[in-house]
Design a protein around this motif. Sequence first.
Motif, PDB file in Angstrom:
ATOM      1  N   ASN A   1       0.671  -0.983  -2.226  1.00 20.81           N
ATOM      2  CA  ASN A   1       0.247   0.421  -2.345  1.00 20.81           C
ATOM      3  C   ASN A   1      -0.259   0.776  -3.739  1.00 20.81           C
ATOM      4  OD1 ASN A   1       0.954   1.121   0.376  1.00 20.81           O
ATOM      5  ND2 ASN A   1       3.102   1.060  -0.254  1.00 20.81           N
ATOM      6  N   TRP A   2      -0.128  -0.160  -4.697  1.00 14.07           N
ATOM      7  CA  TRP A   2      -0.651   0.107  -6.036  1.00 14.07           C
ATOM      8  C   TRP A   2      -2.164  -0.021  -6.030  1.00 14.07           C
ATOM      9  CZ3 TRP A   2       3.076  -3.648  -9.038  1.00 14.07           C
ATOM     10  CH2 TRP A   2       4.373  -3.116  -9.022  1.00 14.07           C
ATOM     11  N   ASN A   3      -2.786   0.623  -7.036  1.00 11.09           N
ATOM     12  CA  ASN A   3      -4.204   0.340  -7.241  1.00 11.09           C
ATOM     13  C   ASN A   3      -4.336  -0.765  -8.282  1.00 11.09           C
ATOM     14  OD1 ASN A   3      -3.955   1.489  -9.834  1.00 11.09           O
ATOM     15  ND2 ASN A   3      -4.584   3.519  -9.098  1.00 11.09           N
TER      16      ASN A   3
ATOM     17  N   LYS B   1      -3.897  -3.181  -1.165  1.00 15.44           N
ATOM     18  CA  LYS B   1      -3.886  -3.498   0.275  1.00 15.44           C
ATOM     19  C   LYS B   1      -5.285  -3.771   0.818  1.00 15.44           C
ATOM     20  CE  LYS B   1      -1.977   0.302   1.598  1.00 15.44           C
ATOM     21  NZ  LYS B   1      -1.390   1.360   2.456  1.00 15.44           N
TER      22      LYS B   1
ATOM     23  N   ALA C   1      -7.174   0.114  -3.927  1.00 10.04           N
ATOM     24  CA  ALA C   1      -5.796  -0.212  -3.536  1.00 10.04           C
ATOM     25  C   ALA C   1      -5.657  -1.713  -3.298  1.00 10.04           C
ATOM     26  CB  ALA C   1      -5.417   0.557  -2.278  1.00 10.04           C
TER      27      ALA C   1
END
Length: 451
Positions: free
Chosen positions: A151-153, A202, A200
């Motif tokens: 979920n981090w960028n 993901k 992101a």
Amino acid sequence: MIPFKLTDELIAQINLLIAENSTGELLDMLSELHYADIAEIVHELDDEEAIYIIKLLDSETTSDILAELDEDVRETILRKLSAKEIADELLELDTDDAADIIGELPKERVSEIISQIEDREHARDIVDLLRYDEGTAGSLMAKELVKVNENWNVLTCVKEMRAQAENVRRVHSIYVVDDEDKLKGRLSLKDLLTTSTRTAIKDVYIPKVDYVSVNDDAEEVEKIMSKYDLEAIPVIDELGRLVGRITIDDIVDFIKDEAEKDYQLAAGITHDVEADDSIWELTKARLPWLLIGMLGGLGAASIIGGFQDVLTKYQALILFIPLIQATAGNVGVQSSAIVVQGLANDTIKGEIWSRLLKEGLLGLVNGVAIALIVLLISHFAFGTTYFESATICVALVSVVIIAALIGTFIPIFLDKRGIDPAVATGPFITTSNDVFGILIYFLIAKLILGF
């Protein structure tokens, strides 16, 4: 770089510097050496001199030296260090190396040392690794790795990676996890560098990643890393959470240890020993197989004794008993060695019957080739009769085929029963084939010569 060479002159010089307490000159000399070279030197010193070297150097160097030492030497040194001194050494090591070292010590000593480690997270990681059984992926893994949340960028990811990398000696891979720390995939460094900082993780990570579980057998880990040429592989727990990684150096050490163990088993040594171990330890390791060999020899002698009247009449048969025994033993060891190697490398496929058929045909070809040579030598050099020569040749072919089948069947049978097939090689195969070889020899002689 000039390769390091350990010489008697170097050891004598170090002994002298230690005796004269010339710490400055000794430090200058050792500072130019790799820690693995210093470990090699420590092996040649007595206990007091080894302790002197360990206490003289800084913990960053001596921790690596301790990890390189043989278990017996390291155990001797650790017994003479305080709990605080050992804790300082463990603090400088990766968790897997630290766990390997501290795992050799008594439980009371382990608790005392753990309590002295200042970095409590490091201490918890070591304790966690100690709970895994030897020979599992959990026992080989290290806790140090770089992981990022899906979920981090990219910008957050880079910042977190910088912080994590401070505790990792070498970054092999970047692993991606979810909010529950479950392994999701891996991150390509190229994608990370060529993607917008707002993207992101993901959206860019690679979901396909090889992994193993903490309870997987170490041999399975070795096969996976070897098959896919992996420098490191992530390890997950029973819930799928990323808990560590196994690097190629750990697998190389495991392969080396297993190879030494199998080599000793094949040579008829029942448990791991070193050349410098006590006579009692060496005797315990070697004597059981020697007793089996003795029983095999007595069995062969008993068979020969039952045919004494025949040997009196056909004395030429006596001359070829060593040939029959040696050929049977050698063929059996050759066959079993190839099968054990194939089982270790997971290259033996298909039904056992097809493998036995192949070895039987190979034994037939080899047996006929040997028999033809022996036929000429026995008849012209030893003056055997045609019937005696025929007896020897038919026996040789039969013995070679039977020995090949035994050497093939036993390791595969043991492997299917979950027993290390290395125990089937060496003395066991040699002894069993000696007995069968003699029995077959005289049964064929009885059939051909009609006694």
